[in-house]
Design a protein around this motif. Structure first.
Motif, PDB file in Angstrom:
ATOM      1  N   THR A   1       5.952   8.633  21.076  1.00 22.61           N
ATOM      2  CA  THR A   1       4.692   8.659  21.814  1.00 22.61           C
ATOM      3  C   THR A   1       4.618   9.862  22.743  1.00 22.61           C
ATOM      4  OG1 THR A   1       4.831   6.271  21.831  1.00 22.61           O
ATOM      5  CG2 THR A   1       3.215   7.260  23.279  1.00 22.61           C
ATOM      6  N   THR A   2       5.719  10.074  23.500  1.00 22.10           N
ATOM      7  CA  THR A   2       5.745  11.202  24.435  1.00 22.10           C
ATOM      8  C   THR A   2       5.452  12.510  23.706  1.00 22.10           C
ATOM      9  OG1 THR A   2       7.531  10.012  25.531  1.00 22.10           O
ATOM     10  CG2 THR A   2       7.126  12.262  26.263  1.00 22.10           C
ATOM     11  N   VAL A   3       6.087  12.689  22.570  1.00 24.34           N
ATOM     12  CA  VAL A   3       5.900  13.927  21.825  1.00 24.34           C
ATOM     13  C   VAL A   3       4.488  14.013  21.257  1.00 24.34           C
ATOM     14  CG1 VAL A   3       6.675  15.255  19.824  1.00 24.34           C
ATOM     15  CG2 VAL A   3       8.336  14.133  21.296  1.00 24.34           C
ATOM     16  N   PHE A   4       3.991  12.881  20.751  1.00 26.80           N
ATOM     17  CA  PHE A   4       2.669  12.868  20.131  1.00 26.80           C
ATOM     18  C   PHE A   4       1.575  13.244  21.137  1.00 26.80           C
ATOM     19  CE2 PHE A   4      -1.163  10.664  18.599  1.00 26.80           C
ATOM     20  CZ  PHE A   4      -1.270  11.279  17.363  1.00 26.80           C
ATOM     21  N   VAL A   5       1.639  12.682  22.352  1.00 26.65           N
ATOM     22  CA  VAL A   5       0.624  12.980  23.362  1.00 26.65           C
ATOM     23  C   VAL A   5       0.679  14.452  23.775  1.00 26.65           C
ATOM     24  CG1 VAL A   5      -0.275  12.332  25.640  1.00 26.65           C
ATOM     25  CG2 VAL A   5       0.786  10.633  24.204  1.00 26.65           C
ATOM     26  N   MET A   6       1.867  15.038  23.627  1.00 29.31           N
ATOM     27  CA  MET A   6       2.051  16.416  24.074  1.00 29.31           C
ATOM     28  C   MET A   6       1.343  17.424  23.176  1.00 29.31           C
ATOM     29  SD  MET A   6       5.776  17.634  25.428  1.00 29.31           S
ATOM     30  CE  MET A   6       6.516  16.472  24.383  1.00 29.31           C
ATOM     31  N   ILE A   7       1.042  17.049  21.946  1.00 31.49           N
ATOM     32  CA  ILE A   7       0.576  18.032  20.966  1.00 31.49           C
ATOM     33  C   ILE A   7      -0.662  18.802  21.441  1.00 31.49           C
ATOM     34  CG2 ILE A   7      -0.335  18.343  18.626  1.00 31.49           C
ATOM     35  CD1 ILE A   7       1.470  15.999  17.784  1.00 31.49           C
ATOM     36  N   VAL A   8      -1.694  18.063  21.890  1.00 32.55           N
ATOM     37  CA  VAL A   8      -2.940  18.746  22.257  1.00 32.55           C
ATOM     38  C   VAL A   8      -2.755  19.721  23.424  1.00 32.55           C
ATOM     39  CG1 VAL A   8      -5.238  18.377  23.249  1.00 32.55           C
ATOM     40  CG2 VAL A   8      -4.527  17.115  21.240  1.00 32.55           C
TER      41      VAL A   8
ATOM     42  N   PHE B   1       9.030  27.750  30.723  1.00 32.10           N
ATOM     43  CA  PHE B   1       9.100  27.430  32.150  1.00 32.10           C
ATOM     44  C   PHE B   1       8.044  26.416  32.569  1.00 32.10           C
ATOM     45  CE2 PHE B   1      12.388  29.964  34.080  1.00 32.10           C
ATOM     46  CZ  PHE B   1      12.696  30.849  33.047  1.00 32.10           C
ATOM     47  N   TYR B   2       6.943  26.379  31.844  1.00 25.06           N
ATOM     48  CA  TYR B   2       5.885  25.432  32.193  1.00 25.06           C
ATOM     49  C   TYR B   2       6.092  24.091  31.477  1.00 25.06           C
ATOM     50  CZ  TYR B   2       1.162  23.883  33.384  1.00 25.06           C
ATOM     51  OH  TYR B   2       0.093  23.195  33.888  1.00 25.06           O
ATOM     52  N   ALA B   3       7.066  24.033  30.568  1.00 25.09           N
ATOM     53  CA  ALA B   3       7.293  22.832  29.753  1.00 25.09           C
ATOM     54  C   ALA B   3       7.327  21.523  30.550  1.00 25.09           C
ATOM     55  CB  ALA B   3       8.566  23.000  28.942  1.00 25.09           C
ATOM     56  N   PRO B   4       7.986  21.492  31.742  1.00 24.50           N
ATOM     57  CA  PRO B   4       8.044  20.223  32.467  1.00 24.50           C
ATOM     58  C   PRO B   4       6.668  19.663  32.820  1.00 24.50           C
ATOM     59  CG  PRO B   4       9.636  21.743  33.362  1.00 24.50           C
ATOM     60  CD  PRO B   4       8.819  22.518  32.383  1.00 24.50           C
ATOM     61  N   THR B   5       5.700  20.530  33.076  1.00 21.89           N
ATOM     62  CA  THR B   5       4.390  20.055  33.520  1.00 21.89           C
ATOM     63  C   THR B   5       3.441  19.801  32.362  1.00 21.89           C
ATOM     64  OG1 THR B   5       4.789  21.665  35.247  1.00 21.89           O
ATOM     65  CG2 THR B   5       2.770  20.424  35.408  1.00 21.89           C
ATOM     66  N   ILE B   6       3.739  20.377  31.194  1.00 21.70           N
ATOM     67  CA  ILE B   6       2.727  20.411  30.143  1.00 21.70           C
ATOM     68  C   ILE B   6       2.350  19.022  29.659  1.00 21.70           C
ATOM     69  CG2 ILE B   6       4.091  20.599  28.028  1.00 21.70           C
ATOM     70  CD1 ILE B   6       2.256  23.062  27.440  1.00 21.70           C
ATOM     71  N   SER B   7       3.317  18.130  29.574  1.00 24.26           N
ATOM     72  CA  SER B   7       2.951  16.760  29.273  1.00 24.26           C
ATOM     73  C   SER B   7       3.261  15.945  30.509  1.00 24.26           C
ATOM     74  CB  SER B   7       3.754  16.236  28.093  1.00 24.26           C
ATOM     75  OG  SER B   7       3.789  14.835  28.165  1.00 24.26           O
TER      76      SER B   7
ATOM     77  N   GLN C   1       4.154  13.217  31.286  1.00 24.56           N
ATOM     78  CA  GLN C   1       5.134  12.131  31.369  1.00 24.56           C
ATOM     79  C   GLN C   1       6.571  12.500  31.010  1.00 24.56           C
ATOM     80  OE1 GLN C   1       4.593   8.887  32.396  1.00 24.56           O
ATOM     81  NE2 GLN C   1       2.654   9.710  33.109  1.00 24.56           N
ATOM     82  N   VAL C   2       6.859  13.771  30.678  1.00 24.29           N
ATOM     83  CA  VAL C   2       8.217  14.067  30.194  1.00 24.29           C
ATOM     84  C   VAL C   2       9.274  13.761  31.238  1.00 24.29           C
ATOM     85  CG1 VAL C   2       9.438  15.657  28.687  1.00 24.29           C
ATOM     86  CG2 VAL C   2       7.101  16.145  29.324  1.00 24.29           C
ATOM     87  N   TYR C   3       8.902  13.788  32.527  1.00 19.27           N
ATOM     88  CA  TYR C   3       9.938  13.579  33.549  1.00 19.27           C
ATOM     89  C   TYR C   3      10.581  12.195  33.459  1.00 19.27           C
ATOM     90  CZ  TYR C   3       6.220  11.264  36.195  1.00 19.27           C
ATOM     91  OH  TYR C   3       5.215  10.440  36.571  1.00 19.27           O
ATOM     92  N   VAL C   4       9.933  11.284  32.745  1.00 16.41           N
ATOM     93  CA  VAL C   4      10.514   9.957  32.542  1.00 16.41           C
ATOM     94  C   VAL C   4      11.872  10.073  31.839  1.00 16.41           C
ATOM     95  CG1 VAL C   4      10.102   7.688  31.526  1.00 16.41           C
ATOM     96  CG2 VAL C   4       8.208   8.998  32.447  1.00 16.41           C
ATOM     97  N   MET C   5      12.042  11.164  31.080  1.00 15.33           N
ATOM     98  CA  MET C   5      13.311  11.414  30.408  1.00 15.33           C
ATOM     99  C   MET C   5      14.481  11.448  31.395  1.00 15.33           C
ATOM    100  SD  MET C   5      13.069  11.657  27.194  1.00 15.33           S
ATOM    101  CE  MET C   5      11.615  11.118  26.318  1.00 15.33           C
TER     102      MET C   5
END
Lengths: 288, 310
Positions: free
Chosen positions: A258-265, B125-131, B133-137
């Protein structure tokens, strides 16, 4: 003026360039780490997700987690998966386009003209930026109810047009990268404000517009939208995915997918906008 | 028209003001769509919220006026609020300046790279903010059992022999929160710096070479920084709002409420009262206090940035 050779700038040392590369690679690993982690987890088979000691990289990549996700989504009942995707895309596209337009127009006059109330207005925008959004939810809900916008997309899209951060960003860029002489010259040539805005101002702040687009898409695409929307067929993709991912330990793999899927856009728009940011030549050809 | 002119005119008479408004009617036209939406969905709610901070309001019954009681309770009688202020201040004082400087430094270093790989470097470098919710990792990495990545690796290296409760032991909580917040700090400010570096006219750099700027540091100080003032201002305000509003990270990593309230921040305190206890008046008072401290901090930074490159 001496022509500067393309490529190397004359006042850079080789040692410095190597240093820059090393610093960037070291910190790059730190910043990319959880992204790599999330992508790896999403393609791990179940037995690798719970192995001890845990491994970062996947050994036997599988697409099981993604197919499980789509299976769960298609089974989840009344609304089809594509409907959630459409809802989120609709909110994101309309909201972002409107936001860029509305915020840029306001930013232009605030950056380049002084008129009664302009400073006061800008100060209010920075204040609104700093006020915690959590307490605004209830007054906002009451306003939406008065307007009859509850359970419509208007409740999400229209306020997004005036997000304070967007105006602030555009105003800062217009202030620093549009020379006043350029606007005055256009006026002397008889151009109307509308023409100046679209033909001169907007092209010059393209890097800012592309950046604003990223912020706006991120905010709207990740919008769970549970406050104002309660009809199932109007709910957004992040909301639907959240309910699927919140299934406990058994869904560890699915939730990584899910995390990866939402990231796509956001990822795709990010790559698009970053590769389109190039130097603008605001003051070339102008002698003050 | 310049501000000084306008001020002088304003003094002369109100008639001039009206003329001034009429002359600038195109400006108001450009501003109108934004202004209408902004007033309806931002200004009015903020005003309502400030009014509510002087009342007892539980959403169901009409608000009852309390005067300054909410503020008095908050500042003098609420011990957990003190913990929250201490934590928020710690996060803001450490991750605010470091994150801000990192954001500029990395944006600038990336700009030194050849154009082809810049977009890729910005992405990393922007990867942490781009989605969002990734910080849940990080919760998996710092999970308290032996399966958590940090514990497993440290055990393997022989640093520890029993798993550390990273996210439930008050001793370690704030350390983890600070690390993750720093990791998240290359956000809006960073991207605006990346974009801003592209708007500096290249003829200024060329003139710099001719005038004898010897190395990248001199160029940074004399050309780049003065040209970046308005983006630096934007980045500073974003750094302030982001760090003062820290809540999602502590809530998803350390739980809500966290052990002994050790990871409570001002905004989690606010969410507790607003969304769980339905004391909207009290929550609004917290929001107002938070906003006032951000406002003061902002004024201070504005003064400091005005001196740049002089």
């Amino acid at each position: 003026m001496k022509k500067i050779k393309a490529g190397r700038q004359p006042n850079r040392s080789v040692g410095g360039d190597v240093g820059v590369a090393i610093v960037l690679i070291l910190f790059g690993c730190f910043f990319a780490f959880p992204l790599v982690f999330a992508i790896n987890n999403s393609i791990k088979p179940l037995n690798e997700l719970f192995v001890f000691p845990p491994k970062l990289f996947v050994k036997n990549p599988t697409s099981d987690n993604f197919s499980d996700l789509f299976l769960l989504m298609s089974k989840s009942g009344v609304v089809t998966f594509s409907r959630y995707v459409f809802n989120s895309l609709f909110i994101t596209i309309v909201g972002t386009a409107g936001h860029i337009m509305v915020a840029s127009m306001a930013a232009y006059v605030l950056a380049k003209y002084r008129f009664p109330g302009s400073r006061l207005f800008f100060n209010m925008v920075t204040i609104a930026l700093m006020f915690s959004g959590y307490v605004l939810a209830i007054p906002n809900y009451l306003i939406m109810a008065k307007l009859g916008w509850v359970d419509t997309y208007l409740a999400i899209i229209i306020p997004a047009f005036a997000m304070p951060m967007g105006l602030f960003l555009m105003k800062q860029f217009m202030e620093s990268s549009i020379p006043d002489v350029l606007i005055e010259a256009a006026k002397i040539d008889g151009a109307k404000e509308g023409l100046i805005f679209f033909k001169i101002v907007m092209p010059l702040v393209k890097p800012a517009t592309l950046t604003l687009m990223i912020f706006s898409i991120q905010a709207l695409w990740n919008n769970v939208a549970t406050t104002y929307i309660y009809s199932e067929e109007k709910k957004t993709l992040p909301f639907a995915l959240k309910t699927v991912a919140a299934g406990g330990v058994a869904r560890t793999g699915v939730s990584a997918a899910t995390t990866v899927f939402v990231m796509i856009v956001p990822l795709v728009t990010f790559i698009f906008s970053q590769s389109n940011i190039v130097e603008t030549m605001a003051s070339s050809g102008i002698k003050e | 028209m310049s501000y000084a002119n306008w001020k002088a005119q304003k003094k002369r008479s109100a008639g001039f003001l009206w003329q001034d408004i009429k002359r600038n009617k195109t400006c108001y036209g450009f501003l109108a769509p934004y202004a209408i939406i902004f007033f309806t969905f931002y200004v009015i709610p903020v005003c309502v919220s400030i009014y509510l901070s002087f009342t007892y309001y539980n959403v169901l019954q009409p608000a009852r006026f309390l005067g300054l009681n909410n503020y008095i309770n908050l500042l003098l009688a609420d011990d957990i609020f003190l913990t929250a202020v201490k934590n928020t201040f710690l996060i803001a004082a450490i991750t605010g300046p470091i994150g801000y400087i990192m954001a500029f430094l990395f944006a600038w270093l990336i700009h030194e790279l050849p154009r082809g790989i810049r977009a890729f470097a910005v992405l990393i470098f922007y990867a942490p903010t781009i989605s969002g919710q990734v910080y849940v990792m990080w919760a998996l990495i710092f999970s308290g059992d032996a399966l958590g990545y940090a514990n497993a690796w440290l055990t393997k290296l022989g640093v520890i022999d029993t798993p550390v409760l990273w996210l439930t032991n008050p001793e370690y909580m704030m350390g983890v929160v600070l690390l993750v917040t720093l990791w998240l700090s290359l956000g809006a400010g960073f991207l605006s710096f990346v974009a801003g570096l592209n708007t500096i006219p290249s003829d200024q750099y060329e003139a710099g070479y001719v005038d004898g700027i010897k190395n990248r540091w001199q160029e940074l100080w004399y050309i780049t920084l003065p040209n970046m003032k308005s983006m630096l201002m934007f980045g500073a305000v974003m750094a302030i709002t982001q760090t003062f509003n820290t809540a999602d990270v502590t809530m998803s990593l350390c739980g809500f409420p966290s052990t002994d309230y050790a990871a409570r921040t001002v905004v989690t305190h606010l969410i507790d009262y607003g969304s769980y206890r339905f004391e909207m008046g009290y929550a609004s008072a917290i929001a107002t206090v938070l906003f006032l401290s951000m406002f003061l901090c902002n004024k201070f930074i504005q003064k400091a940035l005005a001196r740049l490159g002089t």
